[in-house]
Design a protein around this motif. Structure first.
Motif, mmCIF file in Angstrom:
data_model
loop_
_atom_site.group_PDB
_atom_site.id
_atom_site.type_symbol
_atom_site.label_atom_id
_atom_site.label_comp_id
_atom_site.label_asym_id
_atom_site.label_seq_id
_atom_site.Cartn_x
_atom_site.Cartn_y
_atom_site.Cartn_z
ATOM 1 N N ALA A 118 0.827 -1.208 0.000
ATOM 2 C CA ALA A 118 0.000 0.000 0.000
ATOM 3 C C ALA A 118 0.866 1.264 0.000
ATOM 4 N N ILE A 119 1.922 1.246 0.799
ATOM 5 C CA ILE A 119 2.802 2.421 0.877
ATOM 6 C C ILE A 119 3.529 2.635 -0.440
ATOM 7 N N GLN A 120 4.022 1.534 -1.036
ATOM 8 C CA GLN A 120 4.714 1.685 -2.318
ATOM 9 C C GLN A 120 3.765 2.187 -3.397
ATOM 10 N N ASN A 121 2.570 1.637 -3.468
ATOM 11 C CA ASN A 121 1.612 2.088 -4.476
ATOM 12 C C ASN A 121 1.187 3.528 -4.248
ATOM 13 N N PHE A 122 1.079 3.918 -2.976
ATOM 14 C CA PHE A 122 0.627 5.279 -2.658
ATOM 15 C C PHE A 122 1.716 6.307 -2.968
ATOM 16 N N GLN A 123 2.965 5.969 -2.654
ATOM 17 C CA GLN A 123 4.060 6.914 -2.843
ATOM 18 C C GLN A 123 4.842 6.674 -4.124
ATOM 19 N N ASP A 124 4.587 5.538 -4.787
ATOM 20 C CA ASP A 124 5.326 5.166 -5.982
ATOM 21 C C ASP A 124 6.825 5.074 -5.730
ATOM 22 N N GLN A 125 7.186 4.601 -4.563
ATOM 23 C CA GLN A 125 8.583 4.343 -4.258
ATOM 24 C C GLN A 125 8.693 3.429 -3.052
ATOM 25 N N TRP A 126 9.795 2.690 -3.017
ATOM 26 C CA TRP A 126 10.064 1.773 -1.909
ATOM 27 C C TRP A 126 11.016 2.468 -0.947
#
Length: 342
Positions: free
Chosen positions: A91-99
């Motif tokens: 969810a965090i990666q999809n929301f921020q578009d970064q790992w």
């Protein structure tokens, strides 16, 4: 399946196959869709963790894995519950578009995500076989359906689940700001091979096995009913089991088939990256929803688990009379229900 692309294989394919991922994704604004998806991811995670934790506690406290069926249900709930742990990272990666969690966490999440997902599917598949053996010839297969044998089989399922996810442990790292496979090794052929064998092991083969053995289970029930007196109880039992089988198979297919369709489409049509983005985020969420659907199926369709949940959550309201009903039809119905619902 989520083991095939745990943290956005669609994005990874776009990157590997030459699309400008930085231009396509990193500039995305936090719009209403992004916020809505983040909230839905969180909701699925909470429901999945709570529901599967309740199943685990119920089995350990009230059943104590006293049968092969509950051993498999326990391992299924454990795998589904642990599967939910990776959802906040996605969810965090999809929301921020970064790992933002580093290489070590990237590899760890990939491997655990894959192991838990494969184990969950394997448990569901083994349970379809277990129910078939229990109904067709329980005396003949009794030695294979002991709790001890079931625990050995469950341990093997966890061990075997390590092998399909080895490419994740070896090749996944932070690339282009995302947790993805190393672009140096991820050619079109690599992705196609990876997708194909995970689709076969994680969906096609298990789905086929479930359909075959659950169909045989229903045929066995119908034949048994026609060969004996067609009582109301036997008809009701057949109808209930049919509903459970249809629900389990349908939920599995609906939750996982779109995920594979989107992955294969994104592999062959990388030029349409932006068109696939929103749909892919949804099917990833849908695949995780499968792991929180099982406890809901237990509660809605299994009278045994409804009694267990009630006894666990409201012990002062549970009466001995209610918890000890043991008519022949009721016991048979619960025995089948526990095994079919997975």
């Amino acid at each position: 399946m989520e083991t095939a692309v745990p943290l956005g294989m669609f994005y990874d394919n776009v990157s590997v196959l030459g699309a400008a991922i930085n231009n396509v994704y990193i500039q995305k604004n936090f719009n209403a869709f992004s916020v809505t998806m983040a909230v839905m991811y969180l909701a699925v995670c909470i429901v999945g963790l709570a529901g599967n934790s309740l199943v685990i506690i119920t089995i350990l406290k009230l059943d104590k894995m006293s049968s092969a069926t509950t051993v498999y249900i326990f391992n299924l709930a454990l795998a589904d519950g642990l599967f939910m742990v990776g959802l906040p990272f996605i969810a965090i990666q999809n929301f921020q578009d970064q790992w933002i969690f580093g290489d070590a966490v990237c590899k760890l999440v990939m491997v655990l995500d894959g192991i838990n997902q494969f184990t969950s599917v394997f448990c569901l598949t083994v349970m379809s076989v277990d129910r078939y053996m229990a109904l067709v010839d329980p005396m003949r297969f009794a030695r294979w359906r002991t709790p001890r044998r079931a625990k050995i089989i469950a341990a093997l399922m966890w061990f075997i689940s390590l092998f399909p996810v080895l490419p994740m442990a070896i090749n996944f790292s932070v690339n282009y700001g995302l947790c993805t496979v190393d672009p140096q090794v991820a050619s079109y052929t690599w992705w196609l091979t990876f997708l194909s064998y995970t689709f076969a092991l994680g969906f096609a083969l298990p789905f086929t096995v479930m359909i075959v053995f659950y169909t045989a289970l229903l045929v066995t029930l119908r034949n048994a009913r026609t060969q004996t007196s067609s009582s109301l109880e036997s008809h009701r039992l057949e109808k209930q089991v049919t509903k459970m089988v249809v629900a389990v198979v349908l939920v599995f297919g609906v939750c996982w088939l779109p995920f594979y369709v989107f992955n294969f489409c994104s592999l062959h049509r990388p030029d349409q990256a932006q068109d696939f983005t929103r749909g892919f985020e949804f099917v990833v969420l849908l695949s995780y929803s499968w792991s929180c659907a099982n406890p809901i199926l237990y509660a809605c369709l299994s009278e045994t688990f409804r009694r267990h949940f009630h006894a666990l959550l409201c012990p002062h309201k549970s009466s001995p009379t209610h918890c000890n009903r043991d008519t022949e039809g009721y016991i048979l119905r619960d025995t089948i229900a526990q095994g079919v619902l997975a």
